[in-house]
Design an enzyme around this catalytic site. Structure first.
Site, mmCIF file in Angstrom:
data_model
loop_
_atom_site.group_PDB
_atom_site.id
_atom_site.type_symbol
_atom_site.label_atom_id
_atom_site.label_comp_id
_atom_site.label_asym_id
_atom_site.label_seq_id
_atom_site.Cartn_x
_atom_site.Cartn_y
_atom_site.Cartn_z
ATOM 1 N N GLY A 95 -2.614 12.173 4.908
ATOM 2 C CA GLY A 95 -1.628 11.206 4.423
ATOM 3 C C GLY A 95 -0.296 11.395 5.125
ATOM 4 C CG HIS A 128 -1.077 6.661 -1.709
ATOM 5 N ND1 HIS A 128 -2.275 6.597 -2.371
ATOM 6 C CD2 HIS A 128 -1.288 6.072 -0.498
ATOM 7 C CE1 HIS A 128 -3.182 6.015 -1.590
ATOM 8 N NE2 HIS A 128 -2.608 5.681 -0.444
ATOM 9 C CE LYS A 173 -7.847 1.575 -1.265
ATOM 10 N NZ LYS A 173 -6.698 2.424 -1.066
ATOM 11 C CG HIS A 202 -5.794 2.294 5.683
ATOM 12 N ND1 HIS A 202 -7.148 2.170 5.642
ATOM 13 C CD2 HIS A 202 -5.470 3.061 4.612
ATOM 14 C CE1 HIS A 202 -7.638 2.825 4.596
ATOM 15 N NE2 HIS A 202 -6.621 3.364 3.950
ATOM 16 C CG ASP A 256 -2.142 4.809 3.592
ATOM 17 O OD1 ASP A 256 -2.043 5.137 2.388
ATOM 18 O OD2 ASP A 256 -3.048 5.223 4.331
ATOM 19 C CG HIS A 313 -1.951 1.033 1.256
ATOM 20 N ND1 HIS A 313 -3.151 0.863 1.904
ATOM 21 C CD2 HIS A 313 -2.003 2.280 0.731
ATOM 22 C CE1 HIS A 313 -3.895 1.953 1.772
ATOM 23 N NE2 HIS A 313 -3.208 2.837 1.071
ATOM 24 C CG HIS A 347 -10.066 4.329 2.555
ATOM 25 N ND1 HIS A 347 -8.923 5.070 2.764
ATOM 26 C CD2 HIS A 347 -10.986 4.829 3.414
ATOM 27 C CE1 HIS A 347 -9.145 5.970 3.705
ATOM 28 N NE2 HIS A 347 -10.399 5.860 4.113
HETATM 29 C C1 NCD Z 1 -4.031 8.726 1.130
HETATM 30 C C2 NCD Z 1 -3.401 9.654 0.079
HETATM 31 O O1 NCD Z 1 -3.006 10.772 0.430
HETATM 32 O O2 NCD Z 1 -3.301 9.237 -1.077
HETATM 33 N N1 NCD Z 1 -4.285 9.480 2.315
HETATM 34 C C3 NCD Z 1 -4.464 8.995 3.556
HETATM 35 O O3 NCD Z 1 -4.822 9.779 4.432
HETATM 36 N N2 NCD Z 1 -4.243 7.746 3.860
HETATM 37 C C4 NCD Z 1 -5.260 8.084 0.583
HETATM 38 C C5 NCD Z 1 -5.767 6.950 1.432
HETATM 39 O O4 NCD Z 1 -5.139 5.903 1.531
HETATM 40 O O5 NCD Z 1 -6.848 7.072 2.011
HETATM 41 ZN ZN ZN Z 2 -3.647 4.792 1.027
HETATM 42 ZN ZN ZN Z 3 -6.970 4.706 2.358
#
Ligand code: NCD
Ligand code: ZN
Ligand code: ZN
Length: 444
Positions: free
Chosen positions: A325, A59, A142, A233, A306, A57, A177
């Site tokens: 995030g 980004h 997802k 998460h 994450d 996981h 999510h």
């Molecule tokens: C994630 C993001 O910024 O891409 N943000 C977060 O708060 N975890 C998106 C997500 O996983 O919900």
């Molecule tokens: Zn995420």
């Molecule tokens: Zn998420």
């Protein structure tokens, strides 16, 4: 004589902590035993060797938000954290929900990745239409049930059912999510009325109940369609309770927890400010305790970062405008090793949740274990050395961490990708070209 030999490795082999040499040729593990000879030798005595960690996981923000993070920085951050395989989320610009956008993303990422990877395909009206005869070149689906970075909410029960059915037909995991959008909306308007719309109430706005209700909803879809569900998460005791009941009913699912939910509480969030603003919210110490218990009992299958970086300027905005995030890819393993040193979790749990289970759940047959024929991905750690987590030593483009200044016992010393020593004692010594592990892209 092998191309590379790791000497005197203490490692998990078929479930047991064992010691032997590992022989590597052409990026694969080809021999396990004593007295192996190699052109290149790495002495691993007094160290612990994990298979390269798999983070299911992340980004990494390509395409569309490269000012927050990019694959060059993020690959380095991953290697610094002992991670050699990542699965990247679809909340990009454009959102990754079709063959076309997957191809576009691959074009860019294949040039910049120096760890192996796979992509998620976002659940949307587009992906519901996906042709089932085409080889699916993505890791998993997802589904975003609530708004978070990227605006990809799919909340209609009818569409959700269709995505689950598609995932089941394609034999793909569907990662979710799980927070209930309508409950969060209600909580926001209540918080505004009561003058409580601020960061210290983030855990009550994006509440434990919002998580528990959403999990209940998706478990039903998984049951109806027989799709394999991964709950991303998990953050609350209430959410875990729903999962425990589902386990008793023998439903098919897995669940992941993040380092920030394990190592922080809402009290830390108050001190840290928006850099610790994240979805799902970081909850109370009672929730955190429940997460640790679940992790140690084997109820939680995966530890996933994450890793969700944002620009520091964006984090400096007011609560309602600051994006959610937290970056975490290079601090996860040191935090976990430190927790092991403090007797909070076993090495076996780290191995299971960061290597073995991620590979099993997402079908990565050559990753996540040390055995003949597997990819020669390794992470060599020194359990006894201490370090202080400092922003200066981090490689993520965002340049901050909520764990800054923590002293931790446990250091990632070397990271090896398919037989190439890439990261060694704080330096990047050589880069490999990362491979997409899913579908038709591999042959390109
Ligand atoms: C994630 C993001 O910024 O891409 N943000 C977060 O708060 N975890 C998106 C997500 O996983 O919900
Ligand atoms: Zn995420
Ligand atoms: Zn998420």
């Amino acid at each position: 004589m092998h191309e590379l030999v790791l000497k005197s490795c203490k490692t998990f082999y078929r479930g047991k902590l064992t010691s032997f040499d590992i022989g590597v040729d052409s990026g694969k593990i080809v021999a396990l035993g004593k007295g192996l000879e190699g052109e290149q030798k790495i002495d691993c005595s007094h160290k612990l060797v994990f298979p390269g960690l798999i983070d299911v996981h992340v980004h990494f923000r390509t395409p569309g938000a490269e000012y927050k993070e990019d694959w060059v920085h993020a690959s380095r951050a991953a290697l610094h954290g002992g991670i050699t395989t990542v699965l990247d989320m679809p909340n990009n610009t454009p959102a990754i929900c079709s063959e076309k956008t997957l191809g576009m993303k691959e074009e860019i990422v294949s040039k910049n990745a120096s760890v192996d990877y796979g992509f998620y395909l976002g659940a949307s009206t587009d992906s519901i239409e996906l042709d089932e005869k085409i080889t699916p070149n993505f890791a998993a689906f997802k589904l975003y049930m609530a708004s978070t970075t990227g605006d990809m909410v799919l909340d209609s029960p009818n569409l959700m059912f269709k995505v689950f059915r598609k995932a089941a037909r394609l034999g793909k995991v569907i990662a979710v999510h799980a927070e209930d959008e309508s409950i969060i909306k209600k909580n926001i308007s209540l918080a505004k009325q009561r003058n409580k719309y601020s960061l210290c109430y983030h855990h009550e706005i994006r509440s434990a109940n919002a998580e528990a209700v959403a999990i209940e909803r998706v478990l039903k879809f998984a049951e109806q369609t027989n799709a394999f569900l991964h709950i991303c998460h998990i953050s609350s005791a209430a959410g875990l309770k729903v999962l425990k009941d589902a386990k008793l009913k023998r439903l098919r699912f897995s669940c992941g927890v993040t380092p920030h939910h394990l190592f922080l509480t809402n009290k830390d969030v108050e001190k840290l400010g928006n850099i610790a603003k994240v979805n799902p919210s970081i909850k109370t110490s009672a929730d955190r305790k429940a997460l640790w218990q679940a992790l140690n009992s084997g109820m939680i299958d995966v530890i996933e970062t994450d890793h969700a970086p944002h620009a520091i300027k964006e984090k400096q905005r007011a609560y309602e405008e600051a994006p959610s995030g937290i970056p975490g890819i290079e601090t996860m393993l040191p935090l976990l090793l430190d927790a092991h040193n403090r007797k909070l979790l076993s090495l076996e749990t780290i191995f299971n949740c960061c290597c073995k289970n991620p590979a099993r759940i997402f079908g990565l047959k050559t990753k996540g274990k040390i055995d003949i024929g597997c990819d020669a991905d390794f992470c060599i750690v020194d359990l006894k050395r201490e370090q202080r987590i400092g922003a200066r030593d981090l490689h993520t483009k965002c340049g901050f961490s909520p764990f800054e200044n923590r002293r931790v016992k446990g250091v990632v010393e070397k990271t090896i990708v398919r037989g190439t020593l890439c990261f060694d004692s704080g330096e990047f010594v050589e880069a490999v070209k990362g491979r997409n592990l899913f579908g038709v892209f591999c042959s390109k």
